[in-house]
Design a protein around this motif. Structure first.
Motif, PDB file in Angstrom:
ATOM      1  N   TRP A 219       0.690  -1.175  -0.148  1.00 36.38           N
ATOM      2  CA  TRP A 219       0.037   0.000   0.128  1.00 36.38           C
ATOM      3  C   TRP A 219       0.791   1.435   0.182  1.00 36.38           C
ATOM      4  N   ALA A 220       2.038   1.121   0.751  1.00 35.05           N
ATOM      5  CA  ALA A 220       2.876   2.330   0.762  1.00 35.05           C
ATOM      6  C   ALA A 220       3.536   2.744  -1.016  1.00 35.05           C
ATOM      7  N   VAL A 221       3.749   1.573  -1.514  1.00 33.63           N
ATOM      8  CA  VAL A 221       4.121   1.688  -2.651  1.00 33.63           C
ATOM      9  C   VAL A 221       3.357   2.440  -3.745  1.00 33.63           C
ATOM     10  N   LEU A 222       1.881   1.932  -3.317  1.00 31.21           N
ATOM     11  CA  LEU A 222       1.053   2.361  -4.208  1.00 31.21           C
ATOM     12  C   LEU A 222       0.566   3.888  -4.084  1.00 31.21           C
ATOM     13  N   THR A 223       0.736   4.148  -2.705  1.00 27.13           N
ATOM     14  CA  THR A 223       0.303   5.742  -2.143  1.00 27.13           C
ATOM     15  C   THR A 223       1.534   6.382  -1.953  1.00 27.13           C
ATOM     16  N   ASN A 224       2.605   6.133  -2.629  1.00 25.26           N
ATOM     17  CA  ASN A 224       3.848   6.751  -2.463  1.00 25.26           C
ATOM     18  C   ASN A 224       3.476   8.376  -2.820  1.00 25.26           C
ATOM     19  N   SER A 225       3.969   9.326  -2.015  1.00 30.74           N
ATOM     20  CA  SER A 225       3.897  10.658  -2.390  1.00 30.74           C
ATOM     21  C   SER A 225       4.449  11.196  -3.412  1.00 30.74           C
ATOM     22  N   THR A 226       5.383  10.539  -3.880  1.00 33.25           N
ATOM     23  CA  THR A 226       5.871  11.043  -5.402  1.00 33.25           C
ATOM     24  C   THR A 226       5.005  10.524  -6.493  1.00 33.25           C
ATOM     25  N   MET A 227       4.135   9.329  -6.223  1.00 35.09           N
ATOM     26  CA  MET A 227       3.103   8.630  -7.102  1.00 35.09           C
ATOM     27  C   MET A 227       1.978   9.683  -7.212  1.00 35.09           C
ATOM     28  N   LEU A 228       1.553  10.191  -6.082  1.00 36.68           N
ATOM     29  CA  LEU A 228       0.411  10.766  -6.079  1.00 36.68           C
ATOM     30  C   LEU A 228       0.294  12.278  -6.879  1.00 36.68           C
ATOM     31  N   VAL A 229       1.832  12.841  -7.090  1.00 36.71           N
ATOM     32  CA  VAL A 229       1.797  13.906  -7.776  1.00 36.71           C
ATOM     33  C   VAL A 229       2.081  13.600  -9.383  1.00 36.71           C
ATOM     34  N   THR A 230       2.942  12.504  -9.525  1.00 40.78           N
ATOM     35  CA  THR A 230       3.261  11.974 -10.726  1.00 40.78           C
ATOM     36  C   THR A 230       2.055  11.635 -11.737  1.00 40.78           C
ATOM     37  N   PHE A 231       1.393  10.570 -11.195  1.00 46.17           N
ATOM     38  CA  PHE A 231       0.095  10.354 -11.822  1.00 46.17           C
ATOM     39  C   PHE A 231      -0.720  11.294 -12.370  1.00 46.17           C
ATOM     40  N   PRO A 232      -1.374  12.364 -11.583  1.00 47.62           N
ATOM     41  CA  PRO A 232      -2.370  13.232 -12.305  1.00 47.62           C
ATOM     42  C   PRO A 232      -1.299  13.960 -13.052  1.00 47.62           C
ATOM     43  N   HIS A 233       0.013  14.485 -13.140  1.00 50.76           N
ATOM     44  CA  HIS A 233       0.829  15.158 -14.061  1.00 50.76           C
ATOM     45  C   HIS A 233       1.079  14.312 -15.215  1.00 50.76           C
ATOM     46  N   THR A 234       1.133  13.149 -15.239  1.00 49.79           N
ATOM     47  CA  THR A 234       1.183  12.377 -16.602  1.00 49.79           C
ATOM     48  C   THR A 234      -0.113  12.272 -17.150  1.00 49.79           C
ATOM     49  N   ILE A 235      -1.221  12.063 -16.714  1.00 50.46           N
ATOM     50  CA  ILE A 235      -2.473  11.752 -17.178  1.00 50.46           C
ATOM     51  C   ILE A 235      -2.927  13.032 -17.920  1.00 50.46           C
ATOM     52  N   THR A 236      -2.895  14.213 -16.933  1.00 51.27           N
ATOM     53  CA  THR A 236      -2.960  15.546 -17.656  1.00 51.27           C
ATOM     54  C   THR A 236      -2.381  15.787 -18.968  1.00 51.27           C
TER      55      THR A 236
END
Length: 465
Positions: free
Chosen positions: A171-188
């Motif tokens: 769960w920590a891997v899936l909710t990594n703080s880096t991940m939480l900003v990288t995903f929306p940046h990549t999708i937009t």
């Protein structure tokens, strides 16, 4: 060149090439689903014609993305076996889920969508393309979770007996703080890519006065999506910059070529430095902007390259912890500059096409066609900055790139592999470009073809491809 350099060149070339297709696939699947939704709700034939036209281009891109993505997996075992052994326990879970769940969902429901025209009920058939779109998002999420772990490793412990990283908290891997900003940046960014792709192709047809009833709605939809997504890119990029400053201060310093710590720190619009990137000669700066990007305050403190280098030597031991500064500096500016430029293009396009208008000036349409290339350049620059700015680490603070390469593969073998894949990808680029150009220039099907019961064009196209 040694094996490490060749392996890095090969991975960089193939990954940048693969990443040309991924954002377009993500964004275009949602746009196609949106157009089909409009047809199901309104029954207007031009929405169906647009759905089938853009859907065909989406299928070409989707297929090419699969082909080029397979090579990425091979490279981990071929050139990066030491890295694969170290991260295998961590990467196994998200990549397995991506392959067995997300990609399985994408491919299955895309098949139903391709062959389900006039066979499935309208709303069930529509649900198929929406599920494909959701599947692309899930694939991106799990892959970015793995990449974000490389940027900011969490949820693991180092097994000293085997020298491998062991997963302790998925769960920590899936909710990594880096991940939480990288995903929306990549999708937009993916929606900007798809939006301007639709803008470019639509502009080509509208400049010739062709299929206006199909391409004007497509153009307007794409301009709105591009503008909203570009704002999202700017907001998520700002959040990502602050997280990056906290987790990888060297990357932020390299993005500005900031050698000495400053408070407040200026952002340079343009800088000329020495060939090795070691000293600034001339620059044009905006006061306080870098401080805001890094800390959220215009008077915030930003560490310089020299201070971060000293700190990392004290923490990790003697060595070079600076990336190639000119590459980090210019790719950051290309990425950010194109992001703002796309927002401006979309806003201008919305103004010029307001209230049913279409510009008479051919230069407007030519600019629209050229704008198609911008997000692909920006995406590539962003990826290069993200990955090369992390050097010399493959897993930040844990595993260096020099310790990740396969020990048993020689330079000759790697060079042959590099040359072969580069030639192969060059051929695939020609095929992809010609296919997209052919079907884009052909235009949408007629109203009779789109509404008719004969859907043989979709399956025969798929098998031919």
């Amino acid at each position: 060149m040694n094996p490490l350099d060749i392996a890095r060149w090969q991975f960089g070339i193939t990954t940048v090439y693969h990443f040309l297709f991924v954002p377009l696939t993500i964004g275009l699947s949602a746009l196609v689903a949106g157009l089909q939704t409009a047809w199901v709700r309104t029954g207007k034939p031009h929405y169906l014609r647009a759905t089938k036209f853009w859907g065909k281009l989406f299928m070409i891109n989707f297929a090419m993305g699969i082909v080029t993505g397979i090579v990425q997996e091979f490279q981990f075992g071929m050139n990066w076996s030491a890295y694969s052994r170290f991260v295998g326990d961590i990467f196994g879970a998200p990549l397995a889920i991506e392959g067995l769940l997300a990609f399985f969902v994408e491919s299955t429901f895309l098949g139903l969508w391709i062959f389900g025209w006039h066979r499935l009920p309208k709303r069930i058939h529509l649900a198929c393309i929406w599920i494909v779109s959701v599947g692309t998002l899930l694939s991106a999420y799990f892959i970015l979770a793995a990449n974000s772990w490389m940027q900011h490793p969490v949820g693991y412990h180092l097994d000293t007996a085997t020298g491998r990283a062991r997963l302790t908290d998925f769960w920590a891997v899936l909710t990594n703080s880096t991940m939480l900003v990288t995903f929306p940046h990549t999708i937009t960014a993916a929606f900007v890519t798809a939006g301007l792709f639709v803008v470019g192709v639509s502009a080509w047809h509208l400049a010739r006065g062709r299929h206006v009833e199909v391409f004007r709605p497509s153009l307007r939809m794409a301009l709105v999506v591009t503008f909203v997504a570009a704002l999202g890119v700017a907001i998520t990029g700002d959040l990502q910059g602050k997280v990056m400053t906290e987790q990888q201060p060297m990357k932020m310093a390299a993005a500005e070529a900031l050698y000495t710590t400053e408070r407040p720190a200026s952002f340079s619009i343009f800088t000329v430095g020495t060939l090795n990137g070691g000293r600034e000669i001339f620059s044009v700066k905006v006061p306080g902007v870098l401080s805001f990007l890094a800390t959220g305050h215009f008077d915030g403190k930003v560490l310089g390259i020299d201070d971060v280098q000293a700190a990392e030597q004290a923490k990790y031991g003697a060595g070079e912890y600076r990336p190639i500064i000119p590459i980090a500096y210019w790719n950051f500016r290309i990425m950010a500059g194109i992001g703002f430029l796309t927002a401006g293009i979309a806003l201008l396009g919305l103004w010029l096409t307001r209230r049913g208008r279409l510009p008479a000036n051919r230069w407007v349409w030519r600019a629209g066609v050229v704008s198609l290339t911008l997000p692909f350049i920006g995406n590539s620059a962003g990826w290069i900055f993200t990955e090369m700015g992390r050097q010399p680490w493959s897993v930040y603070g844990v595993l260096k790139t020099s310790a990740s390469v396969s020990p048993g593969v020689g330079a000759t073998s790697m060079f042959v592999s590099l040359l072969s894949l580069t030639v192969l990808y060059g051929v695939l680029l020609v095929i992809e470009t010609r296919l997209l150009a052919k079907y884009a220039k052909a235009g949408p099907p007629t109203e009779e073809e789109a509404l008719g019961g004969d859907d043989s064009a979709e399956p025969s196209f798929t098998f031919a491809y």
